[in-house]
Design an enzyme around this catalytic site. Structure first.
Site, PDB file in Angstrom:
ATOM      1  N   VAL A   1     -11.385  -6.795   1.215  1.00 54.52           N
ATOM      2  CA  VAL A   1     -10.890  -5.474   1.612  1.00 54.52           C
ATOM      3  C   VAL A   1      -9.850  -5.673   2.708  1.00 54.52           C
ATOM      4  O   VAL A   1     -10.084  -6.417   3.662  1.00 54.52           O
ATOM      5  CB  VAL A   1     -12.026  -4.571   2.114  1.00 54.52           C
ATOM      6  N   GLY A   2      -8.723  -5.014   2.588  1.00 54.79           N
ATOM      7  CA  GLY A   2      -7.680  -5.067   3.604  1.00 54.79           C
ATOM      8  C   GLY A   2      -7.796  -3.918   4.584  1.00 54.79           C
ATOM      9  O   GLY A   2      -8.847  -3.301   4.758  1.00 54.79           O
TER      10      GLY A   2
ATOM     11  N   THR B   1       0.827  -1.204   0.000  1.00 51.57           N
ATOM     12  CA  THR B   1       0.000   0.000   0.000  1.00 51.57           C
ATOM     13  C   THR B   1       0.863   1.256   0.000  1.00 51.57           C
ATOM     14  O   THR B   1       1.906   1.294   0.643  1.00 51.57           O
ATOM     15  CB  THR B   1      -0.885   0.014   1.260  1.00 51.57           C
TER      16      THR B   1
END
Length: 317
Positions: free
Chosen positions: A180-181, A151
């Site tokens: 979703v993280g 990210t």
């Protein structure tokens, strides 16, 4: 007055340089965060963010992003958004909404279209080839499908003392649709309070969200710790605790900056980041986990940078 920006991974460096010039010339931290992350979202060779990001198991590129204003605590976020050029810009606009400020899937994409954000096929031919190669490797070698979860997470401080945070990611490569993280989740992927400082995370989201580490780092800075002390204490204590309770701990790296422009980093893997402030120009560093809950930080070498550029641009077999 102090100013500065810090962000995860080498991929953030060009954006960090641009943000420092903006901040030097009275720009806002909000604009700086959007600038940093848009640089990364636009670059086709970064496989984990924006254009050129890697898709889910069905070949669809789903992206997550979040934006937080440290003056007002306004937060906007999107998850599973598709075919939108700059998810961070959509998240920033959503931060001004009192209701419906976190949108997912088709709802997030529709909001972006209605509000005039640029529509774009974000799945490049290169990323598609990597996806096809992964499918082939999985079939031939019983390879685990999951890989890649880097990210872009950034914190910025402007001359007025305002701070902001942002994240953007295409998430786990070969993830299931709808996964979703931690990246768009407040307190986990990011957190910022202009009175104290901010933090942002990268790594395996499923493990990072078990610890709410971005908020924990800000809380520790509020208690008097330096950004480096707060990062070391929060990350390595949780690494040990999760390993004890769960049996293992995935990759996790966090960056932080306080409201004076001081910064810190902690990681349980080899991790690069870029940082600069009013005292020091933007530079890229590499961090590793040291002994006794400390972080080893060293300047990046030109040889490392050359090898990195060659690797990310290598032809796909």
């Amino acid at each position: 007055m102090n100013f500065g920006s810090i962000a995860t991974w080498r991929m953030s460096h060009d954006g960090i340089e641009s943000s420092l010039e903006l901040l030097k010339n009275e720009g806002t931290s909000n604009d700086a965060i959007e600038m940093i992350i848009k640089h990364v979202e636009d670059y086709p060779y970064y496989k984990s963010v924006g254009y050129g990001g890697l898709p889910n198991i069905e070949g669809i590129l789903e992206m997550d992003a979040a934006f937080m204003d440290g003056d007002t605590f306004q937060i906007g976020a999107v998850a599973g958004i598709t075919d939108v050029c700059h998810p961070i810009s959509v998240a920033r606009k959503l931060s001004h909404e009192k209701f419906n400020s976190f949108l997912v899937g088709q709802g997030a994409t529709k909001y972006a279209m209605i509000n005039g954000f640029e529509r774009k096929n974000m799945l490049t031919e290169r990323a598609r080839k990597l996806w096809e190669k992964r499918l082939d490797d999985m079939a031939k070698h019983s390879l685990s499908p999951y890989d890649g979860h880097d990210t872009i997470g950034a914190i910025s401080l402007d001359k007025n003392g305002s701070m902001s945070a942002g994240t953007s990611s295409s998430g786990l490569f070969m993830k299931k649709p709808g996964r979703v993280g931690d990246s768009p989740l407040s307190g986990s992927g990011f957190y910022v309070d202009s009175d104290i400082g901010g933090a942002a995370a990268t790594g395996l989201g499923e493990d990072l969200m078990k610890g709410i580490l971005s908020y924990e780092i800000v809380r520790k800075m509020e208690g008097g710790m330096t950004p480096q002390e707060a990062c070391d204490e929060a990350v390595y204590s949780f690494h040990d605790k999760l390993t004890k309770k769960y049996g293992k701990c995935g990759a996790m790296s966090l960056v932080a900056m306080n409201n004076k422009g001081d910064w810190g980093v902690a990681t349980n893997v080899e991790f690069t980041f870029s940082v600069g402030n009013d005292q020091n120009k933007a530079a890229i560093y590499i961090a590793n986990m040291g002994e006794n809950h400390t972080t080893i930080i060293e300047p990046i070498t030109q040889e490392w940078l050359d090898a990195y550029e060659k690797r990310i641009k290598a032809p796909i077999d």
